[in-house]
Structures are given as structure tokens and as C-alpha cells.
Design a protein around this motif. Structure first.
Motif, PDB file in Angstrom:
ATOM      1  N   LEU A   1      55.075   8.310   4.768  1.00 24.89           N
ATOM      2  CA  LEU A   1      55.627   8.485   5.666  1.00 24.89           C
ATOM      3  C   LEU A   1      54.840   7.352   5.675  1.00 24.89           C
ATOM      4  CD1 LEU A   1      56.364  12.392   7.312  1.00 24.89           C
ATOM      5  CD2 LEU A   1      58.093  10.058   6.316  1.00 24.89           C
ATOM      6  N   SER A   2      53.278   7.741   5.664  1.00 19.54           N
ATOM      7  CA  SER A   2      52.437   6.360   6.322  1.00 19.54           C
ATOM      8  C   SER A   2      50.847   5.653   5.487  1.00 19.54           C
ATOM      9  CB  SER A   2      51.876   6.576   7.808  1.00 19.54           C
ATOM     10  OG  SER A   2      51.116   7.607   7.888  1.00 19.54           O
ATOM     11  N   GLY A   3      50.274   5.045   5.261  1.00 13.47           N
ATOM     12  CA  GLY A   3      48.773   5.021   4.712  1.00 13.47           C
ATOM     13  C   GLY A   3      49.743   4.847   3.475  1.00 13.47           C
ATOM     14  N   GLU A   4      48.385   4.748   2.451  1.00 17.23           N
ATOM     15  CA  GLU A   4      48.493   5.499   1.114  1.00 17.23           C
ATOM     16  C   GLU A   4      48.342   6.509  -0.156  1.00 17.23           C
ATOM     17  OE1 GLU A   4      48.878   0.213   0.068  1.00 17.23           O
ATOM     18  OE2 GLU A   4      47.250   1.348  -0.801  1.00 17.23           O
ATOM     19  N   LYS A   5      49.018   6.728  -0.186  1.00 17.71           N
ATOM     20  CA  LYS A   5      49.002   8.136  -1.251  1.00 17.71           C
ATOM     21  C   LYS A   5      48.471   7.506  -2.473  1.00 17.71           C
ATOM     22  CE  LYS A   5      50.599  12.372  -3.453  1.00 17.71           C
ATOM     23  NZ  LYS A   5      51.848  12.870  -4.159  1.00 17.71           N
ATOM     24  N   TRP A   6      46.999   7.432  -3.106  1.00 17.06           N
ATOM     25  CA  TRP A   6      46.467   6.745  -4.336  1.00 17.06           C
ATOM     26  C   TRP A   6      45.953   8.881  -4.939  1.00 17.06           C
ATOM     27  CZ3 TRP A   6      45.622   2.471  -7.057  1.00 17.06           C
ATOM     28  CH2 TRP A   6      45.418   1.994  -5.917  1.00 17.06           C
ATOM     29  N   SER A   7      46.640   8.852  -6.050  1.00 19.74           N
ATOM     30  CA  SER A   7      46.401  10.132  -7.122  1.00 19.74           C
ATOM     31  C   SER A   7      45.727   9.379  -8.406  1.00 19.74           C
ATOM     32  CB  SER A   7      47.399  10.694  -6.946  1.00 19.74           C
ATOM     33  OG  SER A   7      48.652  10.535  -7.441  1.00 19.74           O
ATOM     34  N   ALA A   8      45.968  10.201  -9.331  1.00 15.66           N
ATOM     35  CA  ALA A   8      45.098  10.405 -10.425  1.00 15.66           C
ATOM     36  C   ALA A   8      45.468  11.513 -11.423  1.00 15.66           C
ATOM     37  CB  ALA A   8      43.955  10.102 -11.061  1.00 15.66           C
ATOM     38  N   THR A   9      46.299  11.420 -12.353  1.00 21.88           N
ATOM     39  CA  THR A   9      47.400  12.630 -13.546  1.00 21.88           C
ATOM     40  C   THR A   9      46.236  12.795 -14.500  1.00 21.88           C
ATOM     41  OG1 THR A   9      48.819  11.918 -11.799  1.00 21.88           O
ATOM     42  CG2 THR A   9      48.939  13.965 -13.797  1.00 21.88           C
ATOM     43  N   LYS A  10      45.929  14.194 -15.477  1.00 21.59           N
ATOM     44  CA  LYS A  10      45.393  13.758 -16.540  1.00 21.59           C
ATOM     45  C   LYS A  10      46.331  15.313 -16.712  1.00 21.59           C
ATOM     46  CE  LYS A  10      42.202  13.826 -20.153  1.00 21.59           C
ATOM     47  NZ  LYS A  10      42.005  12.939 -21.068  1.00 21.59           N
ATOM     48  N   TRP A  11      47.628  14.955 -18.407  1.00 23.10           N
ATOM     49  CA  TRP A  11      47.817  15.521 -18.523  1.00 23.10           C
ATOM     50  C   TRP A  11      47.411  16.208 -20.166  1.00 23.10           C
ATOM     51  CZ3 TRP A  11      50.445  11.430 -17.500  1.00 23.10           C
ATOM     52  CH2 TRP A  11      51.424  11.150 -15.484  1.00 23.10           C
ATOM     53  N   MET A  12      47.290  17.584 -20.265  1.00 22.79           N
ATOM     54  CA  MET A  12      46.698  17.930 -21.218  1.00 22.79           C
ATOM     55  C   MET A  12      47.637  18.515 -22.402  1.00 22.79           C
ATOM     56  SD  MET A  12      43.957  19.295 -18.973  1.00 22.79           S
ATOM     57  CE  MET A  12      44.462  19.081 -17.352  1.00 22.79           C
ATOM     58  N   ARG A  13      47.157  18.472 -23.299  1.00 24.03           N
ATOM     59  CA  ARG A  13      48.406  19.271 -24.406  1.00 24.03           C
ATOM     60  C   ARG A  13      47.918  20.104 -25.478  1.00 24.03           C
ATOM     61  NH1 ARG A  13      51.702  15.164 -26.384  1.00 24.03           N
ATOM     62  NH2 ARG A  13      52.079  13.209 -25.076  1.00 24.03           N
ATOM     63  N   GLN A  14      48.929  21.112 -26.145  1.00 20.17           N
ATOM     64  CA  GLN A  14      48.419  22.210 -26.636  1.00 20.17           C
ATOM     65  C   GLN A  14      47.416  21.889 -28.343  1.00 20.17           C
ATOM     66  OE1 GLN A  14      52.509  22.101 -28.128  1.00 20.17           O
ATOM     67  NE2 GLN A  14      52.611  24.632 -27.372  1.00 20.17           N
ATOM     68  N   LYS A  15      47.779  20.487 -28.472  1.00 20.62           N
ATOM     69  CA  LYS A  15      46.656  19.972 -29.755  1.00 20.62           C
ATOM     70  C   LYS A  15      45.656  18.449 -29.305  1.00 20.62           C
ATOM     71  CE  LYS A  15      50.518  20.216 -32.295  1.00 20.62           C
ATOM     72  NZ  LYS A  15      50.590  20.170 -33.846  1.00 20.62           N
TER      73      LYS A  15
END
Length: 287
Positions: free
Chosen positions: A270-284
């Protein structure tokens, strides 16, 4: 006789007073040494920043990790886990990143942002979609070796209990006002992406900014009553983006199968900036 007795009393009182002063000075010196030794533990633990709300109120456990680099990397004494849902499995880690780490990730990402894409189920490739309206980028393999990024990677592996080599490259995202990500699953429904590392097991979503209205992470299948998602009341669980916090959730159930209840989305900012960092993890291992 009386005068001699008085002199003796005065002399004794003087000796007692001197002794008390000397003892007080020794006690002050001891306290100062304790403070100094406690202070020497802080630089190693503050290496990765001390601007988070929890960093200014150090728990007593911190002093027991003096000069422990491993404790500094893992932010022992700062990270506070909170189980917010058992089905789907979701843990909120307060103070997972320091303020310096958050700012560092944003600084690396900002010059390289481009319109975000989603995975095409047929080809496994990224395509533009109105389902996801953010901008983002991926860190590269060289950046993964940087000390601060390496520390974050190790922390993710430790708290998720998934080996670092099973993780994909970190993606940094920016959501501006009116931007969102519709509810979706992180696990793959195509066979193309399963060739490298297998299925996605879990996701660590880290928040890099404060002062954001809206932008919650929404889990519609989590049993938690109602919550505010982008200013609208919805059924499910909403996690508010707070700088330094991280949400760990599993896309795969304990039975080894993909968990449909792990569906989640990014509510409208709605206001401001949302910054995020994503780390996906796998089976191998992914490489």
C-alpha cells in the motif's frame, strides 16, 4: 588516659575508613574489568550489524559466546524462532539478518533489478506474468563467496537443517506500491526444473526493509482465523514484513510429498517499498 584512648579510637577509625575505601576501589576495578571483558565479546557478534530492534538488548547468553566466530555468523543470542503454524509448517525467525546485511543485499541488487517472471509449467522457463508484478535479480556464484553472503548462506543451512549446496542462488525482490504476488506454490509442477537438484523442499524468505504498509506474506491454508492482507481482511495467516525477520516454510510434507497447503502469496503493497530476499532449497545439490 582519656586523650590516649581517643587517639587510639581515631586511629582505628582511620584505618577502617582507609580499608573500606581501598576495598571499594578494588571492587570498582573488578567491575570495570568485567565490563571490559564483556565488551570484547560484542565486536565479533556485532560484525554483521547491530541496528535490529533486538540487537540493542543483548541477552545474557551472548557473553558466553565471546570470540566465537561461528556464533557471530549464526547470530546466536539474536535470532529468535517462533513457530507460527504446524500445517503448513512455518517458522518465523526474528532478527535473522542484521540491518547491515539487509542494506548490503539491497545495495547489490538495486542496479540489476528487472521485471520478475514466473516459471512456465510446460517449459520450466521464466515468463512475464500479471500474477507477479515485482522486480528482482539473482545473486551470482561469485557473490555467493563474499563473506557476508557466505555467512547468510551458512545461517540459512543451519536453521533450516538443509545443506547449503542444496540451495538455489538467493533472489532479491522489490515490491513497490500496488505490486503483489498472487498465491502460488514454490514446488515445481514441471519435469524440466526437477532435473537440477530435484523438488524444492523449503523456502527461506527474508525481509530487508521496514516502514511498509501492506506487503504481508499470506498463507491462505494456515488455520489462524483472519488477518490483514494488503488492507483487506482474509482467512488464513499473514506475516508482516519486518526488517531482519525471516520466514521458513516447507513446500514438502513429512511424507515426502509436495504439500498443497504451502500455497502462499505476497499481499499488495500500500505504501513504501517492500524488499525481500528468497532462498529456495532442493532435495539434492543444485550444482
Amino acid at each position: 588516659m582519656a586523650s590516649n584512648a581517643m587517639r587510639i579510637v581515631i586511629a582505628l577509625l582511620t584505618l577502617v575508613t582507609i580499608g573500606m575505601l581501598f576495598g571499594a576501589l578494588l571492587q570498582l576495578a573488578f567491575i570495570r574489568n568485567m565490563e571490559d571483558s564483556y565488551g570484547t565479546a560484542l565486536p565479533s557478534l556485532r560484525t554483521f550489524g547491530s541496528q535490529n530492534s533486538g540487537d540493542n538488548h543483548l541477552p545474557s547468553v551472548v557473553s558466553s559466546w565471546e570470540n566465537d566466530k561461528e556464533a557471530a555468523i549464526l547470530r546466536i543470542g539474536y535470532v529468535k524462532p517462533e513457530i507460527v503454524s504446524w500445517s503448513p509448517r512455518i517458522i518465523l525467525f526474528h532478527n535473522f539478518l542484521s540491518s547491515a546485511e539487509c542494506d548490503y543485499l539491497r545495495a547489490i541488487a538495486k542496479p540489476r533489478l528487472h521485471v520478475s517472471t514466473v516459471v512456465d509449467a510446460k517449459t520450466g522457463k521464466g515468463v512475464k506474468s500479471n500474477v507477479r508484478t515485482s522486480s528482482g535479480m539473482f545473486l551470482n556464484h561469485e557473490e555467493r563467496k563474499h563473506p557476508m553472503i557466505h555467512a547468510i548462506e551458512k545461517r540459512i543451512a543451519t536453521y533450516s537443517q538443509i545443506p547449503a549446496e542444496n540451495g538455489e542462488l538467493i533472489q532479491v525482490l522489490r515490491y513497490e506500491p500496488n505490486q503483489f504476488y498472487r498465491p502460488h506454490h514454490d514446488y515445481f509442477s514441471d519435469t524440466f526444473n526437477l532435473k537440477r537438484g530435484g523438488q524444492r523442499v523449503a523456502t527461506m524468505l527474508m525481509y530487508l526493509t521496514d516502514n511498509v504498509e501492506g506487503g504481508e506474506t499470506f498463507f491462505p491454508k494456515a488455520v489462524s482465523g483472519e488477518c490483514s492482507c494488503g488492507g483487506k481482511m482474509v482467512k488464513g495467516l499473514c506475516v508482516k514484513p519486518n526488517k531482519g525477520d525471516a520466514v521458513l516454510f516447507w513446500s514438502m510434507g513429512l511424507d515426502g510429498e509436495s504439500d498443497p497447503d504451502s500455497i502462499h502469496g505476497g499481499c499488495e503493497v500500500l505504501s513504501g517499498e517492500k524488499w525481500s530476499a528468497t532462498k529456495w532449497m532442493r532435495q539434492k545439490a543444485t550444482s
